[in-house]
Structure formats: C-alpha cells, structure tokens
Design a protein around this motif. Sequence first.
Motif, mmCIF file in Angstrom:
data_model
loop_
_atom_site.group_PDB
_atom_site.id
_atom_site.type_symbol
_atom_site.label_atom_id
_atom_site.label_comp_id
_atom_site.label_asym_id
_atom_site.label_seq_id
_atom_site.Cartn_x
_atom_site.Cartn_y
_atom_site.Cartn_z
ATOM 1 N N ASP A 162 0.564 -0.825 0.541
ATOM 2 C CA ASP A 162 -0.254 0.420 -0.074
ATOM 3 C C ASP A 162 1.157 1.277 -0.232
ATOM 4 O O ASP A 162 1.889 0.940 1.061
ATOM 5 N N TYR A 163 0.973 2.586 -0.801
ATOM 6 C CA TYR A 163 1.406 3.209 -0.926
ATOM 7 C C TYR A 163 0.383 4.548 -0.731
ATOM 8 O O TYR A 163 -0.384 4.717 -1.054
ATOM 9 N N ASP A 164 1.423 5.193 0.485
ATOM 10 C CA ASP A 164 0.211 7.051 0.947
ATOM 11 C C ASP A 164 1.233 7.956 0.655
ATOM 12 O O ASP A 164 2.363 8.126 1.186
ATOM 13 N N GLU A 165 0.464 8.340 0.937
ATOM 14 C CA GLU A 165 1.360 10.423 0.743
ATOM 15 C C GLU A 165 1.539 10.234 2.314
ATOM 16 O O GLU A 165 0.688 9.788 2.942
ATOM 17 N N GLU B 271 3.177 12.050 5.319
ATOM 18 C CA GLU B 271 2.655 12.518 5.943
ATOM 19 C C GLU B 271 2.805 14.775 6.046
ATOM 20 O O GLU B 271 4.008 14.841 6.190
ATOM 21 N N TYR C 98 5.662 9.371 -1.517
ATOM 22 C CA TYR C 98 5.401 8.273 -0.898
ATOM 23 C C TYR C 98 5.752 7.051 0.646
ATOM 24 O O TYR C 98 6.979 6.713 -0.141
#
Length: 410
Positions: free
Chosen positions: A180-183, A185, A208
């Motif tokens: 899973d790739y998330d920006e 914080e 990311y």
Amino acid sequence: MAAASGSFDVETATRAYLDTLEGPAREQSDAYFEGGYWLIPLGTLVSVLIDWIFLRFRIAHAFRRLGERLSKRLWIVTWVTAALYTVVGFVMALPWSIYTGFFREKQYGLLDQSFGAWFAESLTGFAISLVMMPLVIVAIYALIRRAPKNWWLWATGVLGIFLMVAMVLGPVFISPLFNDYDEMEQGPLRDKIVDIAGKYDIPADHIYVFDQSKQHKRISANVSGLGPTIRISLNDNLLERTSEPEILAVMGHEMGHYKLRHIWVNFGVIMLLLALGLFITSRAAPWLISRYGGRWGVRDLADPASLPVLAICIAVFFFFATPVTNTLIRVNESQADAFGLEAAREPDGFAKVAMRLSEYRKIEPGALEEALFFDHPSGATRVRMAMQWKQDNVENPQVVVPEQGYLDAE
C-alpha cells in the motif's frame, strides 16, 4: 550516539563505525552475502537445466503441437506455446524459488512473512508474467519470421518499448499489488525533504510511504516510474527504524538518482546489453538447432518450440554479463551517494544507514570481490566516502564513536 574529539582522521572515523559490527552479527552478514555468490551460477544452472528438460523430453515441441491443433494462426500457436512454457517453467522452478526466496531468507532472519503470504505474492508476480511474457514472445517470433537476418535488432527495440511501458505503469498498477502506497504525512520531516528537493529543482509534490514492514525489516527507498508516474518512495521501515539524519541522507541519495537521470542511463545500457545478448543468440541458437533440433522436435529458429533454446542462450549471456551489470548499478549508486551527501549534508546519518545495510550485505569485501559481486558500494566504501566528505566540508569535524547496539536501538 556519543562523540569523541580530536584531530579528524578519515580512516579512524571510518573504523569507528565499522567496528560496531562484530561477532555473530558480522559473521551472519558475511555468510548470507557470500552464500549469494553461489546463487548466481546455480540460478543460471537451474534455468538452463529446466530449459534443457523442455528440449530433451520434447515438451516445448508438444506445446507447439497443441497450439497447431487449436489454430492455424502463427501468433496463436506462438502464444499457446509461450503461455504453457511460462506456466510449466514456473512450476518446475518452484523448489528453487521457495529455497532462495523463502527458506534461505527465513534462515537468516530477513523475512517476516508466513509461507502463505510469501507464496501469494509469488503467485501475483507469476500472474503478471503470464500476461506479459507471451505477448513479448509473440512479438519476438513475429520479428524472427519477418526479418530472419536482423530480427535481434528489431527485437531490441520492441523489448525497449515493453520495458518503457512497464516503467511507466509499474508504480501505478504493479507496485500497489504488493504494498500500500500513501502520501507521506505533512510535518517537519517532510518539509525538510521538500526543502532539499527544492534546492535542486526536483519535484517533490508527491512523496510516498509503502508498508514493506509486512514483508521484512530492511530499510529502503527508490525512484520509480517514468514521465508522469515518476516518484520517490520510502518504506515504513526507514521511518520507524532510523533517525532524521539517516532519512534525509537516504532521500538525498534517491534525489541524486533523479537529478543524475540514472533511469535513462540504466535504460540505455540495458538496451545495449540486450542488443548484444540477442545478437549472440541469433548466431548461437541456429547452430544449436541445426545440431540437435531433430531430437528436440524443433524445426528452425522461427518454430516456437525453439523458445527454450533462446532462453538458454540469453541466460548464459547474462550470467557472464553479471559483473558488467553490477558495475553499472554500483557506479550509479556511488554517484547518487555523492549527490546525497552534498544535498542532505548528513555524513554521519549516511554512515549509519550504510551500517544498517550490513544486515544483508557484507560490510568489508576485498576490492575484486566488491567489483565482481556487489551491485551497490559496500558499507566500508560508503562509510569512508561519508567520512571523507565530512573532512572536506564540515568545519572542525569530530570523530563520532557510535554507541554499541545502536543498529538495533531505533
């Protein structure tokens, strides 16, 4: 981390870091990495053996015969042959893949997944191959039929197109199948990364973080994609196991890959190697078929049943090209190291990261050993580079003596 003063000496400062890896931890690191030297020829041998079985027992011939019974269209015959070759080849290579990818990694404490989770990811990778490989093979055999003398040159171009498409789509469609790739914080750390990028006009609108801790505890970051999909990603291990100076050092390194256009440099060299490998194959494969094609059930090079012959030639070529590919990557990594030191200005953070990588990479190889087997600079080389930069660029530099156990403390 404690610091000791005195006149700064690069070798003393380097030794202060290297000596923190000793005893069983160093022995295990060396054993794991040195064992990998044997995996290179053994992996090639396994690949060649599997392809020899396809030929010796006329399995590829049977695949082509099945394709001919299903259709008269040559591209369909080739697709059927290639698809069955991919499926059966995956199954035949499974014992080797399970040993090298699962049991050996577990043996050295470098894999946190269960067998079920690991195998599920292997099946996902196989499914991607099953989609892509037959298409590539159909294109190559169409070129062999249409341009029998210089098909290798056209095939290099076609493979380049497939590779570019994979590079563009990889970050968006392939990598998310595994993590899973998330920006990243918002916060002071991201602001510092963006500030470093801004100094070099490097786009940093999207940074990311991906959840690689579910697979292992190795720290890593990468530049991936091409054109509109290019991005910098770092794994959650880097955020959770390291300090801010280390993170900034790693991100500076990755920005170096972007700024120095290593994606295009690597692409160009890979294309040259592919062209050479395919050229050699275009000469060696017909000779092998002329001598043994009768017993293998292979008519000529344009026969899809010749696929294992091509695979053997390519596998042997890239085995002997291993030092070349390692050197290409290692030189690029060294250039990115130099850029990262200048960009982040965190030599001790960089040295600590280099030491953390000793979990799976021999820290002090010999010069020839590093040249032949290392696709990244060794930890000793990287720490020494960082300390040399520190001497040349830091006012009143101090020798830092890391606290014992710092590699496991964060």
